[in-house]
Scaffold this motif. Structure first.
Motif, PDB file in Angstrom:
ATOM      1  N   GLY A 152      46.395 -66.278   0.476  1.00  0.00           N
ATOM      2  CA  GLY A 152      45.696 -65.063   0.076  1.00  0.00           C
ATOM      3  C   GLY A 152      45.335 -65.076  -1.397  1.00  0.00           C
ATOM      4  N   PHE A 153      44.976 -63.906  -1.883  1.00  0.00           N
ATOM      5  CA  PHE A 153      44.585 -63.768  -3.281  1.00  0.00           C
ATOM      6  C   PHE A 153      45.672 -63.128  -4.143  1.00  0.00           C
ATOM      7  CE2 PHE A 153      40.450 -63.741  -1.059  1.00  0.00           C
ATOM      8  CZ  PHE A 153      39.917 -64.857  -1.663  1.00  0.00           C
ATOM      9  N   MET A 154      46.769 -62.690  -3.540  1.00  0.00           N
ATOM     10  CA  MET A 154      47.789 -61.980  -4.304  1.00  0.00           C
ATOM     11  C   MET A 154      48.434 -62.858  -5.376  1.00  0.00           C
ATOM     12  SD  MET A 154      49.171 -59.130  -4.941  1.00  0.00           S
ATOM     13  CE  MET A 154      48.640 -58.157  -3.572  1.00  0.00           C
ATOM     14  N   SER A 155      48.748 -64.094  -5.064  1.00  0.00           N
ATOM     15  CA  SER A 155      49.414 -64.970  -6.046  1.00  0.00           C
ATOM     16  C   SER A 155      48.575 -65.187  -7.300  1.00  0.00           C
ATOM     17  CB  SER A 155      49.777 -66.315  -5.414  1.00  0.00           C
ATOM     18  OG  SER A 155      50.703 -66.118  -4.381  1.00  0.00           O
ATOM     19  N   PRO A 156      47.305 -65.599  -7.183  1.00  0.00           N
ATOM     20  CA  PRO A 156      46.531 -65.762  -8.412  1.00  0.00           C
ATOM     21  C   PRO A 156      46.285 -64.436  -9.129  1.00  0.00           C
ATOM     22  CG  PRO A 156      45.152 -66.250  -6.502  1.00  0.00           C
ATOM     23  CD  PRO A 156      46.552 -66.083  -6.006  1.00  0.00           C
ATOM     24  N   VAL A 199      36.148 -60.883 -12.249  1.00  0.00           N
ATOM     25  CA  VAL A 199      35.420 -61.964 -11.602  1.00  0.00           C
ATOM     26  C   VAL A 199      36.475 -62.917 -11.048  1.00  0.00           C
ATOM     27  CG1 VAL A 199      33.808 -63.858 -11.928  1.00  0.00           C
ATOM     28  CG2 VAL A 199      33.477 -61.705 -13.158  1.00  0.00           C
ATOM     29  N   PHE A 200      36.501 -63.042  -9.749  1.00  0.00           N
ATOM     30  CA  PHE A 200      37.559 -63.804  -9.095  1.00  0.00           C
ATOM     31  C   PHE A 200      36.994 -65.036  -8.399  1.00  0.00           C
ATOM     32  CE2 PHE A 200      41.844 -63.382  -7.005  1.00  0.00           C
ATOM     33  CZ  PHE A 200      42.530 -63.183  -8.188  1.00  0.00           C
ATOM     34  N   SER A 201      35.845 -65.516  -8.866  1.00  0.00           N
ATOM     35  CA  SER A 201      35.177 -66.620  -8.187  1.00  0.00           C
ATOM     36  C   SER A 201      36.013 -67.897  -8.185  1.00  0.00           C
ATOM     37  CB  SER A 201      33.804 -66.881  -8.804  1.00  0.00           C
ATOM     38  OG  SER A 201      33.920 -67.137 -10.189  1.00  0.00           O
ATOM     39  N   ASN A 202      36.765 -68.162  -9.264  1.00  0.00           N
ATOM     40  CA  ASN A 202      37.611 -69.360  -9.280  1.00  0.00           C
ATOM     41  C   ASN A 202      38.707 -69.281  -8.215  1.00  0.00           C
ATOM     42  OD1 ASN A 202      36.161 -70.500 -11.339  1.00  0.00           O
ATOM     43  ND2 ASN A 202      37.565 -69.862 -12.942  1.00  0.00           N
ATOM     44  N   ALA A 203      39.272 -68.089  -8.022  1.00  0.00           N
ATOM     45  CA  ALA A 203      40.301 -67.922  -6.994  1.00  0.00           C
ATOM     46  C   ALA A 203      39.710 -68.091  -5.601  1.00  0.00           C
ATOM     47  CB  ALA A 203      40.970 -66.554  -7.132  1.00  0.00           C
TER      48      ALA A 203
END
Length: 85
Positions: A33-37, A9-13
């Motif tokens: 992007g999303f790679m860092s988180p 679940v990546f909703s916070n990101a």
């Protein structure tokens, strides 16, 4: 090599990216992007679950005291892989 497929679940990101993406582009000139988180969450998970970060050498299980994460990056001219450890 063992590869894991995880559903998270990546909703916070997604919320973080939506909140800061315009300011990030303005400051750094690239999209956020999303790679860092994802990499940071993966590192925390590996620290929390050391068995997942272990390797098998012969008949021994070696528990590492470090984490290496490789990230493949492709550009129009070159593809490369970087290790963040």
């Amino acid at each position: 090599m063992l590869v894991f497929l995880l559903v998270v679940v990546f909703s916070n990101a997604v919320e973080m990216r939506n909140k800061f993406k315009d300011a990030f582009v303005k400051k750094h000139g690239v999209k956020l992007g999303f790679m860092s988180p994802f990499v940071k969450a993966s590192a925390f998970a590996l620290q929390d679950q050391p068995t997942v970060n272990a390797v098998i050498e012969g008949t021994e299980i070696i528990y590492r005291d470090y984490i290496d994460i490789s990230v493949a990056v492709a550009t129009p001219k070159v593809s490369t892989s970087t290790v963040a450890g």
